[in-house]
Design a protein around this motif. Structure first.
Motif, PDB file in Angstrom:
ATOM      1  N   LYS A 294       0.837  -1.197   0.000  1.00 27.68           N
ATOM      2  CA  LYS A 294       0.000   0.000   0.000  1.00 27.68           C
ATOM      3  C   LYS A 294       0.873   1.248   0.000  1.00 27.68           C
ATOM      4  O   LYS A 294       1.807   1.358   0.807  1.00 27.68           O
ATOM      5  CB  LYS A 294      -0.913  -0.013   1.226  1.00 27.68           C
ATOM      6  N   LYS A 295       0.593   2.186  -0.904  1.00 30.66           N
ATOM      7  CA  LYS A 295       1.387   3.405  -1.011  1.00 30.66           C
ATOM      8  C   LYS A 295       0.473   4.623  -1.096  1.00 30.66           C
ATOM      9  O   LYS A 295      -0.563   4.590  -1.762  1.00 30.66           O
ATOM     10  CB  LYS A 295       2.282   3.370  -2.261  1.00 30.66           C
ATOM     11  N   THR A 296       0.880   5.692  -0.424  1.00 30.50           N
ATOM     12  CA  THR A 296       0.171   6.965  -0.521  1.00 30.50           C
ATOM     13  C   THR A 296       0.642   7.694  -1.773  1.00 30.50           C
ATOM     14  O   THR A 296       1.850   7.752  -2.051  1.00 30.50           O
ATOM     15  CB  THR A 296       0.433   7.836   0.716  1.00 30.50           C
ATOM     16  N   VAL A 297      -0.286   8.242  -2.535  1.00 34.32           N
ATOM     17  CA  VAL A 297       0.050   8.945  -3.773  1.00 34.32           C
ATOM     18  C   VAL A 297      -0.672  10.289  -3.824  1.00 34.32           C
ATOM     19  O   VAL A 297      -1.662  10.503  -3.126  1.00 34.32           O
ATOM     20  CB  VAL A 297      -0.338   8.114  -5.023  1.00 34.32           C
ATOM     21  N   GLU A 298      -0.138  11.162  -4.656  1.00 29.45           N
ATOM     22  CA  GLU A 298      -0.809  12.428  -4.949  1.00 29.45           C
ATOM     23  C   GLU A 298      -1.253  12.387  -6.396  1.00 29.45           C
ATOM     24  O   GLU A 298      -0.456  12.061  -7.287  1.00 29.45           O
ATOM     25  CB  GLU A 298       0.130  13.611  -4.723  1.00 29.45           C
ATOM     26  N   VAL A 299      -2.524  12.668  -6.657  1.00 30.20           N
ATOM     27  CA  VAL A 299      -3.059  12.553  -8.008  1.00 30.20           C
ATOM     28  C   VAL A 299      -3.809  13.822  -8.387  1.00 30.20           C
ATOM     29  O   VAL A 299      -4.177  14.625  -7.531  1.00 30.20           O
ATOM     30  CB  VAL A 299      -4.008  11.334  -8.133  1.00 30.20           C
ATOM     31  N   GLU A 300      -4.025  13.955  -9.691  1.00 32.12           N
ATOM     32  CA  GLU A 300      -4.861  15.028 -10.223  1.00 32.12           C
ATOM     33  C   GLU A 300      -5.641  14.485 -11.408  1.00 32.12           C
ATOM     34  O   GLU A 300      -5.208  13.521 -12.041  1.00 32.12           O
ATOM     35  CB  GLU A 300      -4.013  16.239 -10.644  1.00 32.12           C
ATOM     36  N   PRO A 301      -6.812  15.076 -11.718  1.00 34.70           N
ATOM     37  CA  PRO A 301      -7.622  14.570 -12.835  1.00 34.70           C
ATOM     38  C   PRO A 301      -6.864  14.628 -14.159  1.00 34.70           C
ATOM     39  O   PRO A 301      -6.089  15.543 -14.405  1.00 34.70           O
ATOM     40  CB  PRO A 301      -8.825  15.519 -12.846  1.00 34.70           C
ATOM     41  N   TYR A 302      -7.120  13.634 -14.997  1.00 36.74           N
ATOM     42  CA  TYR A 302      -6.511  13.570 -16.329  1.00 36.74           C
ATOM     43  C   TYR A 302      -7.514  12.908 -17.263  1.00 36.74           C
ATOM     44  O   TYR A 302      -7.556  11.692 -17.403  1.00 36.74           O
ATOM     45  CB  TYR A 302      -5.218  12.765 -16.274  1.00 36.74           C
ATOM     46  N   GLY A 303      -8.357  13.701 -17.878  1.00 35.90           N
ATOM     47  CA  GLY A 303      -9.423  13.144 -18.685  1.00 35.90           C
ATOM     48  C   GLY A 303     -10.558  12.653 -17.804  1.00 35.90           C
ATOM     49  O   GLY A 303     -10.605  12.888 -16.602  1.00 35.90           O
ATOM     50  N   LYS A 335     -13.928   2.903 -20.467  1.00 38.46           N
ATOM     51  CA  LYS A 335     -12.786   3.612 -19.900  1.00 38.46           C
ATOM     52  C   LYS A 335     -11.471   3.206 -20.540  1.00 38.46           C
ATOM     53  O   LYS A 335     -10.419   3.657 -20.126  1.00 38.46           O
ATOM     54  CB  LYS A 335     -12.722   3.391 -18.390  1.00 38.46           C
ATOM     55  N   ARG A 336     -11.523   2.332 -21.524  1.00 38.00           N
ATOM     56  CA  ARG A 336     -10.292   1.947 -22.210  1.00 38.00           C
ATOM     57  C   ARG A 336     -10.030   2.911 -23.350  1.00 38.00           C
ATOM     58  O   ARG A 336     -10.665   2.871 -24.379  1.00 38.00           O
ATOM     59  CB  ARG A 336     -10.417   0.534 -22.789  1.00 38.00           C
ATOM     60  N   GLY A 337      -9.092   3.814 -23.213  1.00 34.08           N
ATOM     61  CA  GLY A 337      -8.783   4.745 -24.300  1.00 34.08           C
ATOM     62  C   GLY A 337      -7.730   5.720 -23.872  1.00 34.08           C
ATOM     63  O   GLY A 337      -7.469   5.907 -22.688  1.00 34.08           O
ATOM     64  N   SER A 338      -7.103   6.355 -24.835  1.00 28.15           N
ATOM     65  CA  SER A 338      -6.026   7.287 -24.544  1.00 28.15           C
ATOM     66  C   SER A 338      -6.576   8.617 -24.070  1.00 28.15           C
ATOM     67  O   SER A 338      -7.569   9.108 -24.559  1.00 28.15           O
ATOM     68  CB  SER A 338      -5.169   7.500 -25.793  1.00 28.15           C
ATOM     69  N   ALA A 339      -5.882   9.188 -23.098  1.00 25.51           N
ATOM     70  CA  ALA A 339      -6.231  10.535 -22.637  1.00 25.51           C
ATOM     71  C   ALA A 339      -5.033  11.438 -22.797  1.00 25.51           C
ATOM     72  O   ALA A 339      -4.863  12.403 -22.076  1.00 25.51           O
ATOM     73  CB  ALA A 339      -6.673  10.483 -21.171  1.00 25.51           C
ATOM     74  N   ASN A 342      -4.809  16.929 -25.335  1.00 28.89           N
ATOM     75  CA  ASN A 342      -5.934  17.850 -25.252  1.00 28.89           C
ATOM     76  C   ASN A 342      -5.978  18.597 -26.562  1.00 28.89           C
ATOM     77  O   ASN A 342      -5.240  19.547 -26.785  1.00 28.89           O
ATOM     78  CB  ASN A 342      -5.745  18.814 -24.087  1.00 28.89           C
ATOM     79  N   ARG A 343      -6.823  18.113 -27.477  1.00 25.66           N
ATOM     80  CA  ARG A 343      -6.867  18.695 -28.814  1.00 25.66           C
ATOM     81  C   ARG A 343      -8.155  19.474 -29.005  1.00 25.66           C
ATOM     82  O   ARG A 343      -9.214  19.059 -28.573  1.00 25.66           O
ATOM     83  CB  ARG A 343      -6.794  17.608 -29.889  1.00 25.66           C
ATOM     84  N   THR A 344      -8.044  20.582 -29.699  1.00 26.26           N
ATOM     85  CA  THR A 344      -9.237  21.285 -30.139  1.00 26.26           C
ATOM     86  C   THR A 344      -9.123  21.480 -31.626  1.00 26.26           C
ATOM     87  O   THR A 344      -8.052  21.786 -32.149  1.00 26.26           O
ATOM     88  CB  THR A 344      -9.376  22.650 -29.442  1.00 26.26           C
ATOM     89  N   GLY A 345     -10.214  21.250 -32.330  1.00 28.15           N
ATOM     90  CA  GLY A 345     -10.190  21.350 -33.787  1.00 28.15           C
ATOM     91  C   GLY A 345     -10.327  22.783 -34.236  1.00 28.15           C
ATOM     92  O   GLY A 345     -10.929  23.610 -33.569  1.00 28.15           O
ATOM     93  N   GLY A 346      -9.738  23.062 -35.411  1.00 31.17           N
ATOM     94  CA  GLY A 346      -9.816  24.410 -35.943  1.00 31.17           C
ATOM     95  C   GLY A 346     -11.220  24.841 -36.310  1.00 31.17           C
ATOM     96  O   GLY A 346     -11.500  26.014 -36.444  1.00 31.17           O
ATOM     97  N   ASN A 347     -12.135  23.890 -36.481  1.00 34.87           N
ATOM     98  CA  ASN A 347     -13.492  24.251 -36.874  1.00 34.87           C
ATOM     99  C   ASN A 347     -14.523  23.814 -35.851  1.00 34.87           C
ATOM    100  O   ASN A 347     -15.690  23.684 -36.144  1.00 34.87           O
ATOM    101  CB  ASN A 347     -13.846  23.621 -38.220  1.00 34.87           C
ATOM    102  N   GLY A 348     -14.094  23.556 -34.613  1.00 33.61           N
ATOM    103  CA  GLY A 348     -15.051  23.121 -33.619  1.00 33.61           C
ATOM    104  C   GLY A 348     -14.478  23.097 -32.238  1.00 33.61           C
ATOM    105  O   GLY A 348     -13.465  23.703 -31.946  1.00 33.61           O
ATOM    106  N   GLY A 349     -15.142  22.358 -31.345  1.00 33.02           N
ATOM    107  CA  GLY A 349     -14.763  22.330 -29.954  1.00 33.02           C
ATOM    108  C   GLY A 349     -13.759  21.241 -29.661  1.00 33.02           C
ATOM    109  O   GLY A 349     -13.065  20.733 -30.528  1.00 33.02           O
ATOM    110  N   PRO A 350     -13.667  20.857 -28.348  1.00 33.99           N
ATOM    111  CA  PRO A 350     -12.667  19.893 -27.922  1.00 33.99           C
ATOM    112  C   PRO A 350     -12.809  18.563 -28.627  1.00 33.99           C
ATOM    113  O   PRO A 350     -13.900  18.123 -28.939  1.00 33.99           O
ATOM    114  CB  PRO A 350     -12.937  19.764 -26.417  1.00 33.99           C
ATOM    115  N   MET A 351     -11.669  17.907 -28.839  1.00 37.94           N
ATOM    116  CA  MET A 351     -11.650  16.599 -29.465  1.00 37.94           C
ATOM    117  C   MET A 351     -11.169  15.536 -28.488  1.00 37.94           C
ATOM    118  O   MET A 351     -10.837  14.434 -28.866  1.00 37.94           O
ATOM    119  CB  MET A 351     -10.752  16.623 -30.712  1.00 37.94           C
ATOM    120  N   GLY A 352     -11.069  15.868 -27.221  1.00 36.95           N
ATOM    121  CA  GLY A 352     -10.674  14.867 -26.244  1.00 36.95           C
ATOM    122  C   GLY A 352      -9.715  15.413 -25.216  1.00 36.95           C
ATOM    123  O   GLY A 352      -9.058  16.415 -25.425  1.00 36.95           O
ATOM    124  N   GLY A 353      -9.662  14.742 -24.042  1.00 39.65           N
ATOM    125  CA  GLY A 353      -8.622  15.041 -23.056  1.00 39.65           C
ATOM    126  C   GLY A 353      -8.922  16.170 -22.129  1.00 39.65           C
ATOM    127  O   GLY A 353      -7.992  16.783 -21.617  1.00 39.65           O
TER     128      GLY A 353
END
Length: 358
Positions: A294-303, A335-339, A342-353
């Motif tokens: 058992k280990k204590t960790v520090e985390v932050e949201p990522y996707g 939940k299986r997928g890459s995060a 953080n991409r945003t498209g030139g003609n729209g909103g976020p594309m992930g991440g």
């Protein structure tokens, strides 16, 4: 009496059928409940997640076609016969180089005749008359010049379709001169991404005709947006490539990305591997022989389904699940997928991440 006994017999059979169906439903319901308990009790225990390193990129994705730094359409300004073609397709030229010459014998005659008249007029004409003739001479010199098609900048003749003896009419196009010392492109940026833009930001270009990534930069973007035919509000930003590979030519298509921040390496794992105790996050690391540490960790949201391990782990660890996707209302297959970007498209909103609250 016989009629009553038959009615009672039929009613008894119906009751039996109803009772049998009801019993089957009860057994099925109990089976589902038991199965759910078994799954919920064992799903998290059997799940194992690996801590891995991912490259995080904060970029705006773009696409378009590149244009030459300068372009000149080679045109005839007057009607006339071609008496000389001095350059060929693919030749490099300098500013002022003669490319095509039209017959200018008439224009040269008129200029020479006027020069003679001016020399005579100097003997017996007034200054006013001579000044008028000098103005006329400038016009004739321009007409001589207009019989030539010359390069207006240093560049390469991209195409040239004319031969000696051809007759050209005014405004006939015979070729194109381009300056490929650098290439530019206009790309659409969604209004939600304009605040991220900074002049000089790195731009990576990928060309179908060239195997390697080409680096450029953001030149400018206007202070006013425009609405496309799709109804989207965008800003047209200008990007540029200075070091142009020989295999990349004007009008080639590309995809690319404007780099908002420098790429970062992050330790990423599914959020279901993280437990919480007394206000702190912890993980259980699986070792050799099934040992658990058992280990204590520090985390932050990522996707949506991942966390970034800020401290406590080094990468490559196998972690025991602390919760399951089913318990949190998520399917494990979702939940299986890459995060990692953080991409945003030139003609729209976020594309992930994105980074929702954890």
């Amino acid at each position: 009496m016989a009629v009553k006994s038959i009615s009672k017999l039929k009613l008894s059979k119906k009751q039996k059928i109803i009772a049998a169906v009801a019993g089957a439903f009860i057994v099925l319901a109990l089976g589902v409940v038991v199965a759910r308990k078994i799954v919920s009790g064992s799903s998290s225990a059997g799940e194992v997640y690996m801590v891995r390193t991912e490259k995080y990129e904060n970029v705006i994705e773009i696409a378009g076609t590149v244009s030459a730094a300068k372009s000149q359409t080679l045109k005839s300004l007057n009607d006339g016969t071609v008496v000389g073609v001095y350059k060929s397709e693919g030749d490099k030229v300098k500013t002022g180089d003669l490319i095509v010459q039209l017959d200018d014998s008439e224009q040269l005659y008129n200029l020479a005749n006027l020069d003679y008249e001016i020399s005579v007029a100097r003997q017996n004409q007034t200054a006013g008359k001579i000044n008028l003739m000098q103005t006329q001479r400038k016009s004739l010199v321009q007409k001589v010049s207009d019989r030539k098609i010359v390069a207006t900048f240093d560049g390469i003749i991209a195409d040239l379709d004319v031969d000696k003896g051809d007759y050209l009419e005014a405004k006939d196009s015979i070729g194109t001169l381009v300056d490929t010392s650098y290439l530019t492109a206009e790309v659409e940026i969604a209004e939600t991404d304009v605040s991220k833009l900074r002049v000089g930001q790195k731009v990576e270009f990928a060309f179908p005709a060239y195997p390697e990534t080409v680096e450029g930069y953001l030149v400018s973007f206007p202070a006013i947006g425009e609405v496309t035919s799709r109804g989207a509000t965008i800003v047209k930003a200008k990007v540029r490539i200075d070091n142009v590979p020989d295999d990349v030519l004007p009008n080639f298509s590309f995809t690319g990305k404007i780099q908002i921040t420098e790429p970062e390496s992050k330790l990423v794992v599914e959020r279901y591997a993280i437990g919480h105790e007394n206000g702190s996050a912890f993980v259980e690391v699986l070792g050799r022989g099934g040992a658990v540490t058992k280990k204590t960790v520090e985390v932050e949201p990522y996707g949506t389904y991942y966390v970034n391990i800020v401290s406590g782990l080094s990468g490559g660890e196998m972690l025991k699940a602390q919760s399951s996707a089913q318990k949190s209302g998520r399917l494990s297959t979702q939940k299986r997928g890459s995060a990692g970007t953080n991409r945003t498209g030139g003609n729209g909103g976020p594309m992930g991440g994105g980074m929702p609250p954890f």
